[in-house]
Each structure stands twice: as structure tokens, then as C-alpha cells.
Design a protein around this motif. Structure first.
Motif, PDB file in Angstrom:
ATOM      1  N   ASP A 294      19.212  61.247  -6.103  1.00  0.00           N
ATOM      2  CA  ASP A 294      19.303  60.823  -7.476  1.00  0.00           C
ATOM      3  C   ASP A 294      20.298  61.784  -8.260  1.00  0.00           C
ATOM      4  OD1 ASP A 294      18.971  59.421  -9.726  1.00  0.00           O
ATOM      5  OD2 ASP A 294      16.745  59.754  -9.888  1.00  0.00           O
ATOM      6  N   LEU A 295      20.799  61.655  -9.466  1.00  0.00           N
ATOM      7  CA  LEU A 295      21.398  62.444 -10.018  1.00  0.00           C
ATOM      8  C   LEU A 295      21.655  62.172 -11.848  1.00  0.00           C
ATOM      9  CD1 LEU A 295      24.627  61.200 -11.386  1.00  0.00           C
ATOM     10  CD2 LEU A 295      24.751  60.976  -8.623  1.00  0.00           C
ATOM     11  N   PHE A 296      21.857  63.314 -12.280  1.00  0.00           N
ATOM     12  CA  PHE A 296      22.098  63.116 -13.790  1.00  0.00           C
ATOM     13  C   PHE A 296      23.305  63.946 -14.070  1.00  0.00           C
ATOM     14  CE2 PHE A 296      22.227  65.279 -17.741  1.00  0.00           C
ATOM     15  CZ  PHE A 296      22.573  64.194 -18.772  1.00  0.00           C
ATOM     16  N   ARG A 321       6.251  63.837 -17.406  1.00  0.00           N
ATOM     17  CA  ARG A 321       6.926  62.930 -16.611  1.00  0.00           C
ATOM     18  C   ARG A 321       8.531  62.965 -16.852  1.00  0.00           C
ATOM     19  NH1 ARG A 321       8.789  58.264 -19.764  1.00  0.00           N
ATOM     20  NH2 ARG A 321       8.140  58.404 -21.944  1.00  0.00           N
ATOM     21  N   PHE A 322       8.931  63.966 -17.440  1.00  0.00           N
ATOM     22  CA  PHE A 322      10.304  64.343 -17.557  1.00  0.00           C
ATOM     23  C   PHE A 322      10.908  65.310 -16.778  1.00  0.00           C
ATOM     24  CE2 PHE A 322       8.127  63.024 -21.836  1.00  0.00           C
ATOM     25  CZ  PHE A 322       8.746  61.744 -21.841  1.00  0.00           C
ATOM     26  N   VAL A 323      12.140  65.498 -16.957  1.00  0.00           N
ATOM     27  CA  VAL A 323      12.872  66.766 -16.336  1.00  0.00           C
ATOM     28  C   VAL A 323      13.989  67.154 -17.512  1.00  0.00           C
ATOM     29  CG1 VAL A 323      14.535  67.286 -14.840  1.00  0.00           C
ATOM     30  CG2 VAL A 323      13.087  66.100 -13.706  1.00  0.00           C
ATOM     31  N   ALA A 338      11.519  59.896 -12.720  1.00  0.00           N
ATOM     32  CA  ALA A 338      11.368  58.768 -11.601  1.00  0.00           C
ATOM     33  C   ALA A 338      12.799  58.232 -11.565  1.00  0.00           C
ATOM     34  CB  ALA A 338      10.571  57.822 -12.221  1.00  0.00           C
ATOM     35  N   HIS A 339      13.554  58.391 -12.628  1.00  0.00           N
ATOM     36  CA  HIS A 339      15.035  57.910 -12.451  1.00  0.00           C
ATOM     37  C   HIS A 339      15.773  58.983 -13.334  1.00  0.00           C
ATOM     38  CE1 HIS A 339      18.648  55.570 -11.676  1.00  0.00           C
ATOM     39  NE2 HIS A 339      18.569  55.330 -13.038  1.00  0.00           N
ATOM     40  N   GLN A 346      20.910  60.194 -20.072  1.00  0.00           N
ATOM     41  CA  GLN A 346      19.402  60.759 -20.521  1.00  0.00           C
ATOM     42  C   GLN A 346      18.651  59.905 -21.485  1.00  0.00           C
ATOM     43  OE1 GLN A 346      22.782  61.396 -21.133  1.00  0.00           O
ATOM     44  NE2 GLN A 346      23.017  61.550 -23.423  1.00  0.00           N
ATOM     45  N   LEU A 347      17.370  60.286 -21.750  1.00  0.00           N
ATOM     46  CA  LEU A 347      16.485  59.604 -22.578  1.00  0.00           C
ATOM     47  C   LEU A 347      16.658  60.103 -24.107  1.00  0.00           C
ATOM     48  CD1 LEU A 347      13.117  59.840 -20.491  1.00  0.00           C
ATOM     49  CD2 LEU A 347      14.426  57.755 -20.685  1.00  0.00           C
TER      50      LEU A 347
END
Length: 463
Positions: A294-296, A321-323, A338-339, A346-347
Motif C-alpha cells: 500500500d502507499l500514500f 484507525r489512522f496513519v 486500512a487503505h 488523504q482523508l
């Protein structure tokens, strides 16, 4: 009535007994060429990490930096200063109540917690010097990253850079300092002289995890990489290389973050400043086999690369539940753990501060080592981000939390502060000395605050 010792107390007693048997012997240099991967036989007493120990950077695999068993904060007093043979850039470790520290002269020490006296020392070979390196700002360049202790083997692992730019993983018996594992663990591509190993080592799935970046100045042919080695020293090396043409270093001092069945790392700027996404300026999730799962990356990744404003300066931060991802640009990105979201996924984002090293996490509060101070950032269940306070400092090191305070070093001015988590007001203040190693982070263990310095380790008592 005879009181039964708790498991943690038995473990500490076993290690203490072994240390007494080891005495104050000092190991000789081990600068010869490493042979094949090795796990030498011999009596060892693997010791589980006890309550109050500090076996890895920021105490646990998630790098939270919290010490829940620390005594309540009180007046700070200098207890001792151990002058060693070089600068201690990584955090000291605490195992069985004893202190392990590693220097840029490639020497590992075990120190008595009451006095700072040397119990044993082991030199691992001549370090690299500035004259042989293409750039950089550490001279000599030996053990820069924080070691890691493996309770299953009783070994403390360190990554030493030797003259000629060789990178060698060493596993030493924590009780005696005897070398047990010694294996080359080079970055898989590029010029080894252009690589620097600054990120804290991690222990994951029976393997030691090593991350590589470049030297200060971003010179030479290097590419960010992660390498893992079995704790036995034998077996295959696994690796991941950032798929950029050059650079993309993994160098944040807090190191890789072990998040269950995956590893989180932050990646610096790559050479590419346009075209297709090249894997740089990112947060990556890696599998145990070191494949990318996975990546951001921010949508601005190419522009970030062009001005050296990437995410590689701070390790990823797991919060509920965040990074949380934050780097040199100063924009904080909140990601779904989770994704991670891919490019631009980003959220939430908010401008906070450029940050370096490792954050501390206590519930939904994140304490950030900003370029010019310490910041408390709140992370809401609704993915909101809010700055609660900021304490101005010359250059904030990576904070830790314990005893009702946030502890932070101003490494530029050589100052240690204990800060009220609610208000950001300074509760206790102590002068450590001259400028400290960059991104320095304190350790809370055994009623002491331990600080790596330019010439050793300094301890303070509190309470």
C-alpha cells in the motif's frame, strides 16, 4: 510468607546475574572482514523485556514513545555523565535495568544505571571518515541508528558503518558484549559510500529491519531501501528498493514502524520532478517479504521533490484507525490505516509544521518535533486535525511521554524540558550541555531520563 517474583522481575534478575558474571571486561576491536552469516554457539540467557525497559526506539514497535510506568514528574537533577569514545546519535536502550549505548566510533557499551560506569564495551571496527565520503555531516560515521534488543536471543543488534563504507549488522550478547552475529547488510543498489543508515533498527517477524537513506547533501548514487536479516544471522536477506532513479531515502531517525503484519516507512524526495509517480515522497506499507502492499503520496509529490519538501523527515505515526504523515513541507496528512489512499488519497490535511524524527502518541494526542518547537496535535474520530498548543524551541528533538509530562530536547541549545501535556507549559527544565546530536530523543526508564550526547550519555533523576 515468601513473595513470588513476577516474570519481569525474574527476567531482570537473570540478566543482572549474567552481568555480574561478565564483570567489567572490555571487548577488543572486531574490525576484520565479516565472514559468512553466523550464529555462534555459547551460553546465553535470553531475557524478555521487563516492565520499565526500553528495548527499541521510542520503547515499542509502533514507536509511540510512551512510558506508562514512569514515575510522576518532579525536580530534575543531573545524576551522572558517562563520557564514551564518541557521539551517541541513537537512543540508549534499557534492558534488565542496564543501559546500552552505541557510538559513532563503532563501540557498544553497557552502563551501570546508578553511576554510568562501564560494565563492558565492544568495539566493532574503525568507522568511516569524512575524507572518504562524497558528502555528509557526521565524522566519524559509525553507529548512527538506534539499536534494537531481541528478547528471544538475548542479543542487541547494531548496524556499524566501517572504513570503506561497509555496512555490517552485529548481534552482541547483551549480558557480556560477546559478538554472536556478524553479517554484511549492504543496500542492494548504488554506491555503498553514498548510503547512510540513520533510521532506528526494528525487530519484526524474527528479523532485524534496516532502512537506508543518503548522506547530508544528497550526493552520489543512492536509493532508499529496506533490508531485513534473520536474527540468527543465517538465511536469505530480503530487500525493498524505492523505484526511483536516485535518492528516495528512508532516513527518519524513528525508523520503520511495525504495524501488525506490515511495516510502515516514510520516503524522502526522489530525483524525478515530473512525469509518472516514482515511489518517492511517500508513506509505504511493506509485507514481511518486503514487497509494497500500500502507499500514500501527496498529489504535490513532484513539486515536493523539486524543493526537497518531502515526507521522509518524520516516521509514519499510527493513531487509532489512522496513519499521520508529516514531512518537510509542513502539511499533515491523515490517512485511513486500512487503505493509505494512493496518490492524493488523504482523508484530511492541515498545515502544521515541518517535522523531523519521531512523534509521541498518547491516545488521540500526537506530540510533534517541529522545526521550531514542540506541537500537540489532536486527531479526532471524525478525521479532524487540531493544534492544541505549541512550545517554541530552537530545534525540537523527538519527544516521549511519561510520568504526567511530555519530555523533549532542544538539541540546538542542549536543553531538556518536561512539559505539561494539557497546556504546553514547562514543568521542569535542565541544561544538558552544548548542542546535542540532531533529532536527539530522551529515554524514560528506572526513574531516570537518559540523553545521548556528543560524547556519551547523561542521566537525570526526576521526582
Amino acid at each position: 510468607m515468601v513473595r513470588r517474583l513476577r516474570r519481569s522481575e525474574r527476567a531482570a534478575a537473570l540478566l543482572s546475574a549474567a552481568l555480574l558474571l561478565a564483570g567489567c571486561s572490555s571487548g577488543g576491536a572486531g574490525g576484520g572482514a565479516p565472514g559468512p552469516s553466523t550464529l555462534t554457539a555459547g551460553p546465553r540467557s535470553p531475557t524478555p523485556a521487563a516492565a520499565g525497559d526500553w528495548p527499541t526506539y521510542h520503547r515499542d514497535a509502533l514507536r509511540t514513545g510512551t512510558a506508562p510506568d514512569a514515575a510522576p514528574v518532579g525536580p530534575l537533577a543531573r545524576a551522572w555523565a558517562a563520557r564514551l569514545d564518541g557521539a551517541v546519535y541513537g537512543q540508549p536502550l534499557v534492558v534488565g535495568g542496564r543501559i546500552l549505548a552505541a557510538t559513532e566510533n563503532n563501540t557498544v557499551y553497557l552502563l551501570d544505571p546508578g553511576s554510568g560506569a562501564v560494565v563492558w564495551s565492544r568495539n566493532l571496527g574503525a568507522p568511516a571518515r569524512a575524507a572518504e565520503l562524497p558528502c555528509g555531516n557526521i565524522d566519524p560515521l559509525g553507529i548512527t541508528s538506534t539499536p534494537v534488543y531481541d528478547p528471544s536471543t538475548g542479543l542487541v543488534f547494531v548496524l556499524a558503518e566501517l572504513a570503506g563504507g561497509r555496512h555490517v549488522l552485529n548481534g552482541l550478547d547483551a549480558a557480556t558484549g560477546e559478538p554472536v552475529v556478524r553479517r554484511d547488510a549492504e543496500p542492494p543498489t548504488g554506491d555503498r559510500l553514498a548510503h547512510q543508515q540513520r533510521s532506528a533498527l526494528a525487530l519484526w517477524d524474527g528479523r532485524v529491519v534496516i532502512a537506508y537513506g543518503g548522506l547530508f547533501g544528497d550526493c552520489g548514487n543512492y536509493r532508499g531501501a529496506v533490508v531485513s536479516v534473520p536474527v540468527s544471522g543465517a538465511g536469505e536477506l530480503r530487500s525493498y528498493v524505492v523505484p526511483t532513479g536516485r535518492e528516495g531515502g528512508i532516513w527518519a531517525s524513528a525508523g520503520p514502524v511495525v504495524d501488525g503484519d506490515r511495516l510502515l516507512v516514510s520516503v524522502g524526495n526522489g530525483e524525478s520532478t515530473g512525469g509518472a509517480y516514482d515511489g518517492s515522497d511517500s508513506v509505504l506499507a511493506l509485507t514481511p517479504e518486503l514487497t509494497r502492499a500500500d502507499l500514500f503520496a501527496p498529489a504535490s509529490w513532484a513539486a515536493d521533490n523539486a524543493v526537497d519538501a518531502d515526507l521522509g523527515s518524520l516516521s509514519p505515526v499510527r493513531v487509532d484507525r489512522f496513519v499521520l504523515a508529516l514531512g518537510k513541507r509542513g502539511t499533515a496528512y491523515l490517512l485511513d490505516a486500512a487503505h493509505l489512499g494512493g496518490v492524493g488519497g488523504q482523508l484530511t490535511e492541515a498545515q502544521v509544521c515541518p517535522a523531523y524524527g519521531g512523534a509521541a502518541v498518547d491516545g488521540s494526542a500526537v506530540y510533534l518535533p517541529c522545526e521550531d518547537g514542540l506541537v500537540r496535535l489532536g486527531v479526532g474520530a471524525d478525521a479532524s486535525l487540531s493544534v492544541a498548543w505549541k512550545l517554541p524551541l530552537g530545534r525540537a528533538g523527538s519527544p516521549v511521554v511519561g510520568g504526567g509530562a511530555v519530555w523533549v530536547l532542544d538539541w540546538q541549545n542542549g536543553v531538556l524540558d518536561a512539559v505539561d501535556p494539557a497546556s504546553g507549559h514547562v514543568l521542569q527544565h535542565a541544561e544538558v550541555g552544548a548542542e546535542l546530536p540532531h533529532f536527539a530523543s530522551p529515554v524514560l526508564a528506572g526513574g531516570r531520563v537518559l540523553v545521548g550526547t556528543a560524547d556519551g550519555v547523561t542521566a537525570f533523576t526526576f521526582g
